[in-house]
Design a protein around this motif. Structure first.
Motif, PDB file in Angstrom:
ATOM      1  N   LEU A  71       4.923   1.251   0.396  1.00 44.95           N
ATOM      2  CA  LEU A  71       5.150   0.330   1.511  1.00 44.95           C
ATOM      3  C   LEU A  71       5.362  -1.065   0.949  1.00 44.95           C
ATOM      4  O   LEU A  71       4.564  -1.546   0.141  1.00 44.95           O
ATOM      5  CB  LEU A  71       3.962   0.350   2.473  1.00 44.95           C
ATOM      6  CG  LEU A  71       3.599   1.742   3.029  1.00 44.95           C
ATOM      7  CD1 LEU A  71       2.333   1.669   3.877  1.00 44.95           C
ATOM      8  CD2 LEU A  71       4.765   2.307   3.844  1.00 44.95           C
ATOM      9  N   LEU A  72       6.428  -1.682   1.392  1.00 48.04           N
ATOM     10  CA  LEU A  72       6.817  -2.981   0.857  1.00 48.04           C
ATOM     11  C   LEU A  72       7.008  -3.944   2.022  1.00 48.04           C
ATOM     12  O   LEU A  72       7.669  -3.611   3.010  1.00 48.04           O
ATOM     13  CB  LEU A  72       8.142  -2.802   0.087  1.00 48.04           C
ATOM     14  CG  LEU A  72       8.650  -3.935  -0.762  1.00 48.04           C
ATOM     15  CD1 LEU A  72       7.713  -4.186  -1.941  1.00 48.04           C
ATOM     16  CD2 LEU A  72      10.051  -3.578  -1.299  1.00 48.04           C
ATOM     17  N   GLY A 129       0.816  -1.216   0.000  1.00 44.53           N
ATOM     18  CA  GLY A 129       0.000   0.000   0.000  1.00 44.53           C
ATOM     19  C   GLY A 129       0.839   1.251   0.000  1.00 44.53           C
ATOM     20  O   GLY A 129       2.051   1.228  -0.219  1.00 44.53           O
ATOM     21  N   LEU A 130       0.164   2.379   0.225  1.00 40.48           N
ATOM     22  CA  LEU A 130       0.817   3.690   0.224  1.00 40.48           C
ATOM     23  C   LEU A 130       0.707   4.309   1.609  1.00 40.48           C
ATOM     24  O   LEU A 130      -0.364   4.240   2.237  1.00 40.48           O
ATOM     25  CB  LEU A 130       0.148   4.637  -0.787  1.00 40.48           C
ATOM     26  CG  LEU A 130       0.089   4.184  -2.244  1.00 40.48           C
ATOM     27  CD1 LEU A 130      -0.704   5.213  -3.065  1.00 40.48           C
ATOM     28  CD2 LEU A 130       1.483   4.010  -2.817  1.00 40.48           C
ATOM     29  N   ALA A 131       1.787   4.925   2.075  1.00 40.09           N
ATOM     30  CA  ALA A 131       1.726   5.670   3.326  1.00 40.09           C
ATOM     31  C   ALA A 131       0.944   6.964   3.100  1.00 40.09           C
ATOM     32  O   ALA A 131       0.599   7.305   1.963  1.00 40.09           O
ATOM     33  CB  ALA A 131       3.144   5.979   3.808  1.00 40.09           C
ATOM     34  N   VAL A 190       9.575  -2.196   4.504  1.00 37.86           N
ATOM     35  CA  VAL A 190      10.482  -1.210   3.904  1.00 37.86           C
ATOM     36  C   VAL A 190       9.639  -0.088   3.338  1.00 37.86           C
ATOM     37  O   VAL A 190       8.591  -0.321   2.734  1.00 37.86           O
ATOM     38  CB  VAL A 190      11.335  -1.860   2.779  1.00 37.86           C
ATOM     39  CG1 VAL A 190      12.118  -0.800   2.003  1.00 37.86           C
ATOM     40  CG2 VAL A 190      12.289  -2.893   3.360  1.00 37.86           C
ATOM     41  N   ARG A 191      10.089   1.152   3.547  1.00 35.06           N
ATOM     42  CA  ARG A 191       9.423   2.325   2.968  1.00 35.06           C
ATOM     43  C   ARG A 191      10.289   2.826   1.817  1.00 35.06           C
ATOM     44  O   ARG A 191      11.466   3.136   2.001  1.00 35.06           O
ATOM     45  CB  ARG A 191       9.262   3.424   4.024  1.00 35.06           C
ATOM     46  CG  ARG A 191       8.273   3.048   5.128  1.00 35.06           C
ATOM     47  CD  ARG A 191       8.437   3.947   6.349  1.00 35.06           C
ATOM     48  NE  ARG A 191       8.302   5.345   6.040  1.00 35.06           N
ATOM     49  CZ  ARG A 191       7.142   6.004   6.004  1.00 35.06           C
ATOM     50  NH1 ARG A 191       6.031   5.358   6.275  1.00 35.06           N
ATOM     51  NH2 ARG A 191       7.097   7.273   5.716  1.00 35.06           N
ATOM     52  N   VAL A 192       9.715   2.901   0.650  1.00 31.74           N
ATOM     53  CA  VAL A 192      10.476   3.254  -0.544  1.00 31.74           C
ATOM     54  C   VAL A 192      10.150   4.694  -0.950  1.00 31.74           C
ATOM     55  O   VAL A 192       9.005   5.017  -1.255  1.00 31.74           O
ATOM     56  CB  VAL A 192      10.153   2.289  -1.705  1.00 31.74           C
ATOM     57  CG1 VAL A 192      10.902   2.707  -2.966  1.00 31.74           C
ATOM     58  CG2 VAL A 192      10.513   0.862  -1.318  1.00 31.74           C
ATOM     59  N   VAL A 193      11.173   5.532  -0.913  1.00 32.63           N
ATOM     60  CA  VAL A 193      11.006   6.938  -1.301  1.00 32.63           C
ATOM     61  C   VAL A 193      11.205   7.103  -2.795  1.00 32.63           C
ATOM     62  O   VAL A 193      10.525   7.873  -3.460  1.00 32.63           O
ATOM     63  CB  VAL A 193      12.016   7.830  -0.545  1.00 32.63           C
ATOM     64  CG1 VAL A 193      11.912   9.277  -1.008  1.00 32.63           C
ATOM     65  CG2 VAL A 193      11.785   7.737   0.942  1.00 32.63           C
ATOM     66  N   THR A 194      12.165   6.376  -3.318  1.00 33.97           N
ATOM     67  CA  THR A 194      12.430   6.472  -4.740  1.00 33.97           C
ATOM     68  C   THR A 194      13.074   5.184  -5.223  1.00 33.97           C
ATOM     69  O   THR A 194      13.620   4.422  -4.439  1.00 33.97           O
ATOM     70  CB  THR A 194      13.333   7.683  -5.038  1.00 33.97           C
ATOM     71  OG1 THR A 194      13.380   7.890  -6.442  1.00 33.97           O
ATOM     72  CG2 THR A 194      14.738   7.481  -4.515  1.00 33.97           C
ATOM     73  N   GLY A 195      12.985   4.944  -6.476  1.00 33.55           N
ATOM     74  CA  GLY A 195      13.557   3.725  -7.036  1.00 33.55           C
ATOM     75  C   GLY A 195      12.708   3.253  -8.192  1.00 33.55           C
ATOM     76  O   GLY A 195      11.596   3.734  -8.413  1.00 33.55           O
TER      77      GLY A 195
END
Lengths: 263, 150
Positions: A242-243, A234-236, A250-255
């Motif tokens: 959110l992974l 989902g999304l914060a 894990v919270r992904v800011v970019t990638g």
């Protein structure tokens, strides 16, 4: 320097809350976003101006990637300044722009085909990329600005080594011209801005999750030298991906998000 | 007040024509000020305070009449917003700048990316890059010093 041909045609598209988008249609440009940046750097930026190129010769993707346009596709950049930029927190623009792009393409998509957003705002047609968004932000003279560059393969999918891309024309049916698609897209953008103003990011997030890869989708994320594998959770509340991974959340800011093939 | 709220306050200050912002919640107070050498700095203090709070934890009280030393103003280029720092325009491309290189005001020296939103890091003043303070690919907050200028 972006080549600017003489006298683009200008169309005014009324906005929901008053005022209008000013859509400039240029026959040929290097990059629509570069033209916006040049105007901003020269102190000639204007909120609500959208630049469309019928032929873009030096399109840019994110981080130096080339965005190729064989012709007949959408190359549109929208300039937002001051209050127009500040109305939305910077990190939420990718989702609002992504929803507008999704809905605009969906308006012309024949039945039997599947559109899907890939975090945060790539648009996939039957699992292959057909549209993307590049958002640049900054300030000029203390005034915040955003340039939202949107490219969509309408008539032709460029051949890109190692990448599987799609175009709307493959689906049959009537393919809109770029100016027609741009007008629909700007109206859709207006609609999602109004939604955000009225209901906040919660409504945007819900709409994105309805159009994006489902929660539970297996994904890989390449972020610089790091790579994560897990399932989409989902999304914060600030749009961060959110992974769930084997070693924890894990919270992904970019990638770069890579979706696992699905049936 | 959680980290996300503090980030939003920093972003607000970064884009607003104000020099200082103060907010209080649940007995904790935060004051964020825009500095001359560093566009945004954040310092959290606990409220209520019965006397002016010293800058460093555990610092001994200083008599009010003692002359205050001039703060050392490092010349730095700071992150314009929260995100991941890129020191080169594309993967595998040469960096925007290297140590020892002269830069001009407005020159692009890096890129901050968050959720595919790209914010150019520009030098605010002329000088020579004396040090690169953050590694490529590092997550930075708005106001984090990225480059030190000689």
């Amino acid at each position: 320097m972006t080549h600017i041909p003489a006298r683009p045609s200008i169309r005014s598209i009324p906005r929901m809350g008053g005022g209008a988008w000013l859509l400039e249609v240029h026959d040929r440009l290097g990059s629509t976003s570069d033209l916006c940046r040049e105007r901003l750097d020269a102190g000639q930026g204007a909120n609500g101006v959208a630049i469309l190129a019928l032929k873009q010769t030096a399109g840019r993707g994110s981080r130096g990637r080339e965005w190729s346009d064989p012709g007949g596709n959408l190359a549109l950049s929208v300039m937002l300044m001051g209050q127009g930029a500040d109305d939305v927190p910077v990190g939420l623009w990718p989702f609002i722009a992504g929803l507008a792009l999704y809905d605009a393409v969906a308006d012309f998509l024949p039945a039997g085909h599947r559109l899907e957003l890939k975090w945060p705002n790539d648009l996939l047609l039957d699992g292959r990329k057909m549209a993307g968004i590049l958002i640049e932000t900054g300030s000029a003279g203390g005034i915040a600005w955003q340039v939202i560059g949107m490219g969509a393969n309408l008539r032709c999918a460029p051949v890109i080594a190692g990448r599987d891309v799609a175009c709307l024309a493959e689906c049959g049916g009537d393919v809109p011209t770029a100016p027609d698609m741009a007008q629909v897209l700007l109206r859709r953008l207006d609609g999602w801005l109004a939604c955000h103003a009225a209901q906040g990011f919660g409504a945007i997030r819900t709409a994105w999750l309805e159009r994006g890869h489902p929660v539970g989708t297996k994904i890989d994320v390449k972020a610089g030298n790091r790579q994560f594998s897990g399932t989409f959770a989902g999304l914060a509340d600030d749009g961060i991906l959110l992974l769930h991974t084997a070693s924890g959340p894990v919270r992904v800011v970019t990638g770069e998000v890579l979706l696992a093939p699905r049936g | 007040m959680d980290i996300a709220q503090i980030k939003r306050l920093i972003d607000l200050l970064a884009h607003a024509p104000i020099a200082e912002l103060e907010a209080e919640e649940g007995g904790r107070k935060i004051r964020i000020t825009r500095g001359a050498a560093q566009p945004v700095t954040a310092a959290a203090v606990r409220a209520p305070a019965t006397r002016p709070v010293d800058a460093g934890a555990g610092a001994s009280p200083r008599p009010q009449s003692a002359p205050m030393p001039e703060p050392v103003q490092e010349r730095v280029i700071a992150a314009p917003s929260y995100g991941v720092l890129h020191l080169s325009p594309a993967p595998g491309a040469p960096p925007y700048v290297t140590v020892g290189q002269e830069v001009k005001p407005g020159q692009e020296v890096g890129l901050v990316e968050a959720m595919k939103v790209f914010n150019a890091v520009k030098s605010t003043q002329a000088g020579q890059i004396a040090a690169i303070l953050v590694e490529d690919g590092t997550e930075v907050e708005a106001g984090t010093p990225l480059f030190r200028l000689a």
